[in-house]
Design a protein around this motif. Structure first.
Motif, PDB file in Angstrom:
ATOM      1  N   PHE A 115       2.395  32.753  23.754  1.00 54.95           N
ATOM      2  CA  PHE A 115       1.591  32.930  22.541  1.00 54.95           C
ATOM      3  C   PHE A 115       0.213  32.314  22.716  1.00 54.95           C
ATOM      4  N   ARG A 116       0.143  31.115  23.247  1.00 55.49           N
ATOM      5  CA  ARG A 116      -1.142  30.430  23.418  1.00 55.49           C
ATOM      6  C   ARG A 116      -2.025  31.163  24.414  1.00 55.49           C
ATOM      7  N   ARG A 117      -1.420  31.728  25.444  1.00 54.73           N
ATOM      8  CA  ARG A 117      -2.204  32.455  26.441  1.00 54.73           C
ATOM      9  C   ARG A 117      -2.778  33.751  25.881  1.00 54.73           C
ATOM     10  N   ARG A 118      -2.074  34.357  24.925  1.00 56.67           N
ATOM     11  CA  ARG A 118      -2.507  35.642  24.391  1.00 56.67           C
ATOM     12  C   ARG A 118      -3.394  35.525  23.161  1.00 56.67           C
ATOM     13  N   THR A 119      -3.498  34.323  22.591  1.00 59.88           N
ATOM     14  CA  THR A 119      -4.177  34.142  21.312  1.00 59.88           C
ATOM     15  C   THR A 119      -5.355  33.192  21.448  1.00 59.88           C
ATOM     16  N   ALA A 120      -6.522  33.644  21.005  1.00 56.96           N
ATOM     17  CA  ALA A 120      -7.706  32.791  20.930  1.00 56.96           C
ATOM     18  C   ALA A 120      -8.087  32.648  19.465  1.00 56.96           C
ATOM     19  N   ALA A 121      -8.539  31.467  19.077  1.00 57.00           N
ATOM     20  CA  ALA A 121      -8.801  31.218  17.662  1.00 57.00           C
ATOM     21  C   ALA A 121     -10.040  30.365  17.476  1.00 57.00           C
ATOM     22  N   VAL A 122     -10.761  30.641  16.381  1.00 55.63           N
ATOM     23  CA  VAL A 122     -11.858  29.789  15.924  1.00 55.63           C
ATOM     24  C   VAL A 122     -11.603  29.492  14.459  1.00 55.63           C
ATOM     25  N   PHE A 123     -11.302  28.229  14.164  1.00 58.51           N
ATOM     26  CA  PHE A 123     -11.090  27.802  12.789  1.00 58.51           C
ATOM     27  C   PHE A 123     -12.285  26.980  12.320  1.00 58.51           C
ATOM     28  N   ASP A 124     -12.142  26.306  11.211  1.00 56.72           N
ATOM     29  CA  ASP A 124     -13.283  25.679  10.549  1.00 56.72           C
ATOM     30  C   ASP A 124     -13.789  24.431  11.254  1.00 56.72           C
ATOM     31  N   GLU A 125     -12.911  23.719  11.948  1.00 54.85           N
ATOM     32  CA  GLU A 125     -13.325  22.440  12.519  1.00 54.85           C
ATOM     33  C   GLU A 125     -13.928  22.619  13.909  1.00 54.85           C
ATOM     34  N   ASP A 126     -14.804  21.675  14.267  1.00 53.06           N
ATOM     35  CA  ASP A 126     -15.373  21.630  15.615  1.00 53.06           C
ATOM     36  C   ASP A 126     -14.557  20.628  16.431  1.00 53.06           C
ATOM     37  N   VAL A 127     -13.944  21.096  17.522  1.00 51.86           N
ATOM     38  CA  VAL A 127     -13.135  20.221  18.365  1.00 51.86           C
ATOM     39  C   VAL A 127     -13.679  20.297  19.791  1.00 51.86           C
ATOM     40  N   PHE A 128     -14.217  19.177  20.277  1.00 51.47           N
ATOM     41  CA  PHE A 128     -14.826  19.152  21.602  1.00 51.47           C
ATOM     42  C   PHE A 128     -14.450  17.868  22.336  1.00 51.47           C
ATOM     43  N   PHE A 129     -14.626  17.893  23.659  1.00 50.00           N
ATOM     44  CA  PHE A 129     -14.580  16.676  24.461  1.00 50.00           C
ATOM     45  C   PHE A 129     -15.977  16.054  24.398  1.00 50.00           C
ATOM     46  N   PRO A 130     -16.127  14.849  23.875  1.00 51.73           N
ATOM     47  CA  PRO A 130     -17.465  14.311  23.613  1.00 51.73           C
ATOM     48  C   PRO A 130     -18.322  14.084  24.848  1.00 51.73           C
ATOM     49  N   ALA A 131     -17.710  13.913  26.022  1.00 52.71           N
ATOM     50  CA  ALA A 131     -18.480  13.614  27.229  1.00 52.71           C
ATOM     51  C   ALA A 131     -18.809  14.851  28.055  1.00 52.71           C
ATOM     52  N   LEU A 132     -18.334  16.043  27.630  1.00 55.19           N
ATOM     53  CA  LEU A 132     -18.597  17.266  28.384  1.00 55.19           C
ATOM     54  C   LEU A 132     -19.758  18.038  27.763  1.00 55.19           C
ATOM     55  N   SER A 133     -20.599  18.582  28.614  1.00 57.38           N
ATOM     56  CA  SER A 133     -21.711  19.415  28.134  1.00 57.38           C
ATOM     57  C   SER A 133     -21.187  20.774  27.673  1.00 57.38           C
ATOM     58  N   ALA A 134     -22.064  21.535  27.044  1.00 56.82           N
ATOM     59  CA  ALA A 134     -21.683  22.885  26.619  1.00 56.82           C
ATOM     60  C   ALA A 134     -21.225  23.714  27.816  1.00 56.82           C
ATOM     61  N   ARG A 135     -21.961  23.649  28.912  1.00 60.33           N
ATOM     62  CA  ARG A 135     -21.582  24.405  30.106  1.00 60.33           C
ATOM     63  C   ARG A 135     -20.227  23.956  30.643  1.00 60.33           C
ATOM     64  N   GLU A 136     -20.009  22.658  30.664  1.00 63.49           N
ATOM     65  CA  GLU A 136     -18.742  22.123  31.183  1.00 63.49           C
ATOM     66  C   GLU A 136     -17.565  22.529  30.299  1.00 63.49           C
ATOM     67  N   HIS A 137     -17.776  22.572  28.985  1.00 61.58           N
ATOM     68  CA  HIS A 137     -16.716  23.055  28.101  1.00 61.58           C
ATOM     69  C   HIS A 137     -16.308  24.483  28.462  1.00 61.58           C
ATOM     70  N   LEU A 138     -17.304  25.338  28.627  1.00 54.67           N
ATOM     71  CA  LEU A 138     -17.002  26.740  28.905  1.00 54.67           C
ATOM     72  C   LEU A 138     -16.386  26.915  30.288  1.00 54.67           C
ATOM     73  N   LEU A 139     -16.844  26.147  31.261  1.00 54.50           N
ATOM     74  CA  LEU A 139     -16.243  26.212  32.594  1.00 54.50           C
ATOM     75  C   LEU A 139     -14.784  25.769  32.553  1.00 54.50           C
ATOM     76  N   LEU A 140     -14.493  24.753  31.770  1.00 52.24           N
ATOM     77  CA  LEU A 140     -13.116  24.268  31.639  1.00 52.24           C
ATOM     78  C   LEU A 140     -12.216  25.361  31.072  1.00 52.24           C
ATOM     79  N   VAL A 141     -12.687  26.045  30.030  1.00 56.25           N
ATOM     80  CA  VAL A 141     -11.900  27.121  29.437  1.00 56.25           C
ATOM     81  C   VAL A 141     -11.740  28.276  30.417  1.00 56.25           C
ATOM     82  N   ALA A 142     -12.837  28.679  31.047  1.00 53.58           N
ATOM     83  CA  ALA A 142     -12.789  29.823  31.957  1.00 53.58           C
ATOM     84  C   ALA A 142     -11.870  29.562  33.143  1.00 53.58           C
ATOM     85  N   ARG A 143     -12.004  28.413  33.758  1.00 53.90           N
ATOM     86  CA  ARG A 143     -11.160  28.104  34.918  1.00 53.90           C
ATOM     87  C   ARG A 143      -9.710  27.890  34.505  1.00 53.90           C
ATOM     88  N   GLY A 144      -9.499  27.267  33.361  1.00 49.24           N
ATOM     89  CA  GLY A 144      -8.143  27.040  32.881  1.00 49.24           C
ATOM     90  C   GLY A 144      -7.396  28.326  32.591  1.00 49.24           C
TER      91      GLY A 144
END
Length: 245
Positions: free
Chosen positions: A95-124
């Motif tokens: 289910f998690r692999r097939r479903t992507a979601a954007v809800f109201d809250e912002d949830v980020f790793f505070p020490a990662l840049s915008a690029r690093e966040h996206l690379l983490l998602v893409a590679r993962g």
């Protein structure tokens, strides 16, 4: 040509929507709420590959509660909700692999840049050529100039665009969007509408909660009005209902 214009004409690398057969999401007499108390009427609807279900209603009507139940974050009070033919379960890896979601809250790793966040998602998620995919999303969501900034120094609109980029960069079959237009300017809302239709056109299914009549008209194939008694509406009727408030 502007960066945003170049991104629009370049096409999208990466996996995008992953089509599936049969209903993606099925809700039958679904009751949602908190502490045993329902927040709206029972919901019955189906969402199939290649379609966008618009979900509208007054503030506090229960739209986000329905969306979070569809995403497995809340258990239903009664009735049935199934995704990909199985009961919705947020802890289920398929289910998690097939479903992507954007809800109201912002949830980020505070020490990662915008690029690093996206690379983490893409590679993962096993996206091929992840650096190219990240650059595309940074361009598309007008974040390239802030790619090396951490979330705390981004504006609220930039953080919202980063969440949207993270949802679209990964492969998925079901996209749950809870008022994705929040904090986006009119140009970016228009681009988001095109991206949603592109995702559905590739065989994905979209559950879209929105207060934006323009976004609804542009994207939705059918709509639900969430209230004490849930109704099915045409996108035009739903958009008119939003505009008349």
């Amino acid at each position: 040509m502007s960066t945003m214009g170049a991104a629009a004409n370049r096409g999208r690398p990466g996996p995008g929507a992953v089509p599936v057969s049969g209903a993606v999401l099925e809700m039958a007499e679904l009751s949602v709420g908190y502490g045993g108390s329902a927040v709206c009427g029972n919901v019955t609807a189906s969402l199939f590959p290649g379609s966008v279900l618009g979900v509208v209603g007054l503030n506090g009507a229960g739209k986000s509660t329905v969306a979070r139940t569809a995403g497995g974050q809340l258990l239903p009070l009664s009735g049935e909700i199934r995704a990909f033919g199985l009961p919705v379960n947020e802890d289920s890896l398929p289910f998690r692999r097939r479903t992507a979601a954007v809800f109201d809250e912002d949830v980020f790793f505070p020490a990662l840049s915008a690029r690093e966040h996206l690379l983490l998602v893409a590679r993962g998620h096993g996206v091929s050529a992840p650096e190219d995919a990240v650059n595309h999303e940074l361009d598309f969501f007008a974040l390239q100039e802030r790619a090396d900034a951490v979330p705390d120094v981004l504006s609220s609109g930039q953080r919202r665009r980063l969440l949207m980029a993270a949802a679209f960069i990964r492969p998925s079959s079901l996209l749950l969007l809870d008022e994705p237009e929040q904090r986006l300017d009119p140009v970016m809302r228009d681009r988001l509408g095109s991206r949603i239709r592109e995702f559905a056109g590739a065989g994905g299914a979209v559950f879209l909660v929105t207060h934006d009549p323009g976004l609804l008209r542009r994207t939705a194939d059918h709509c639900l009005l969430i209230a004490e008694q849930v109704q099915e509406l045409t996108p035009e009727r739903a958009a008119s209902d939003i505009s008349g408030r």
